[in-house]
Write an enzyme that holds these catalytic residues in place. Structure first.
Site, PDB file in Angstrom:
ATOM      1  CE1 TYR A  81      50.654  28.650 -18.978  1.00 45.48           C
ATOM      2  CE2 TYR A  81      51.360  27.004 -19.240  1.00 45.48           C
ATOM      3  CZ  TYR A  81      50.361  27.422 -19.296  1.00 45.48           C
ATOM      4  OH  TYR A  81      49.539  26.819 -19.620  1.00 45.48           O
ATOM      5  CG  HIS A 129      50.133  28.954 -23.937  1.00 43.15           C
ATOM      6  ND1 HIS A 129      48.828  28.915 -23.839  1.00 43.15           N
ATOM      7  CD2 HIS A 129      50.439  27.596 -22.874  1.00 43.15           C
ATOM      8  CE1 HIS A 129      48.804  27.675 -24.294  1.00 43.15           C
ATOM      9  NE2 HIS A 129      49.173  26.609 -23.604  1.00 43.15           N
ATOM     10  N   GLY A 176      49.054  22.363 -18.067  1.00 49.69           N
ATOM     11  CA  GLY A 176      49.553  20.936 -19.168  1.00 49.69           C
ATOM     12  C   GLY A 176      50.214  21.606 -20.066  1.00 49.69           C
TER      13      GLY A 176
END
Length: 274
Positions: free
Chosen positions: A156, A162, A150
Site C-alpha cells: 500500500y 496496491h 490482508g
C-alpha cells in the site's frame, strides 16, 4: 470535567477476529480512563445496510417518484425515520469520539458499514451545503479509523502494487468523516494481520491500547478548510482565485483531492502535521 463519551462501530462478523480484539481492547482502555463507551456491533445487531422506502415511516412526499435524499431529510425533520436509524443517530449525537473498526475490503469499508453511513448520515442531521466540512454538524467530535488489511504495508505504498494508502483513505476520511465535520485523527493501520505472528499481534494490540489512553489530545489530520472555497452554486464551490494563485509556487498540492495537478502531500492521510 465532563465525562467523555466514545462510540465504537465494529464491522466484522467474527468474535475470534483481530478486529474484535481491537474493539475489546478499545472498550477496556477507554473505560479504564474514565470514558463512557457505547458499541454498535453491526453484524451482531444484524444492521440493515440497504436504503429503501422502509426507512421512512408514514406518508411519502412523492410516492410515485421516490427520491431517498429528499424523503429521508423530511422524515428526519418530522421524526419519521426508522427506529434503527434513530437509535444510531442518538448514539452518534452523544459521542465525543467515534472509532470505526473494520477490515479493508475492496479498497473500502465493508458493505454493512457503507450501509450504516448511507442510512445514518442523513442530510440535515449530518450535513447541509451550508454546513459541511469544517463547518459541519460534527465539528466538535473526533473520529478515527482502525483498519486491518490482508496485504502488507509495502503493498500500500506509492511504489507498491496496491498503490498509495493515502489515496485509498481519502474518500472515507475526507468524503465521509470530514464532510460531516469530524476532526479526523490518524488512522490505526494493522497491515497483513492474517499473516502476522501472535507475539506481533499482541504488540499491535497493546500499542493501540496505549495510544487510546491519550487519544483525545491528538492533533487531527489536515484538510483544506472551507474558507478556501467560494461556497455557492453560482461560483461552483471552487477554490478561490487568490488561493489558487498563492498555491502556484508550492511544490505540493493542498491535499490528496486538492492536488492542483501537483504531487500530493506525503502521508497527509496517515500523519497529522507537526
Amino acid at each position: 470535567m465532563a465525562v467523555r463519551r466514545a462510540l465504537i462501530i465494529l464491522a466484522h462478523s467474527e468474535r475470534t477476529s483481530f478486529n474484535y480484539a481491537m474493539k475489546e481492547g478499545a472498550v477496556e482502555t477507554l473505560k479504564r480512563k474514565g470514558w463512557e463507551v457505547t458499541e454498535s456491533d453491526l453484524y451482531a445487531m444484524k444492521f440493515n445496510p440497504i436504503i429503501s422506502k422502509n426507512d421512512i415511516k408514514g406518508k411519502l412526499k412523492n410516492p410515485e417518484n421516490f427520491q431517498y435524499p429528499a424523503e429521508s431529510v423530511l422524515a428526519y425533520k418530522e421524526g419519521r425515520l426508522s427506529p434503527d436509524i434513530v437509535a444510531e443517530q442518538k448514539k452518534l449525537e452523544a459521542a465525543d469520539l467515534v472509532i470505526f473498526q473494520f477490515p479493508l475490503q475492496w479498497f473500502g469499508v465493508p458493505a454493512i458499514l457503507k450501509g450504516w453511513f448511507e442510512r445514518v448520515l442523513i442530510g440535515e442531521f449530518a450535513y447541509t451545503y451550508a454546513a459541511m466540512y469544517d463547518k459541519g454538524p460534527f465539528r466538535n467530535k473526533k473520529a478515527v479509523l482502525s483498519i486491518t488489511t490482508g496485504g502488507s504495508g509495502s503493498m500500500y505504498s506509492p511504489e507498491g502494487v496496491h498503490g498509495d494508502m493515502n489515496i485509498i483513505l481519502w474518500p472515507i476520511q475526507s468524503g465521509i468523516l470530514y464532510f460531516c465535520g469530524f476532526q479526523v485523527l490518524e488512522p490505526q493501520l494493522a497491515y497483513s494481520i492474517g499473516h502476522t505472528p501472535l507475539d506481533v499481534r499482541i504488540q499491535i494490540l497493546e500499542g493501540w491500547k496505549k495510544r487510546l489512553e491519550n487519544i483525545w489530545d491528538e492533533t487531527p489530520l489536515y484538510f483544506a478548510p472551507s474558507s478556501l472555497f467560494d461556497l455557492n452554486f453560482e461560483a461552483g464551490f471552487l477554490m478561490k482565485k487568490e488561493v489558487q494563485d498563492e498555491q502556484k509556487p508550492q511544490k505540493f498540492g493542498l491535499s490528496v483531492g486538492h492536488h492542483l495537478g501537483k504531487s500530493i502531500p506525503t502521508d497527509s492521510q496517515l500523519k497529522a502535521r507537526k
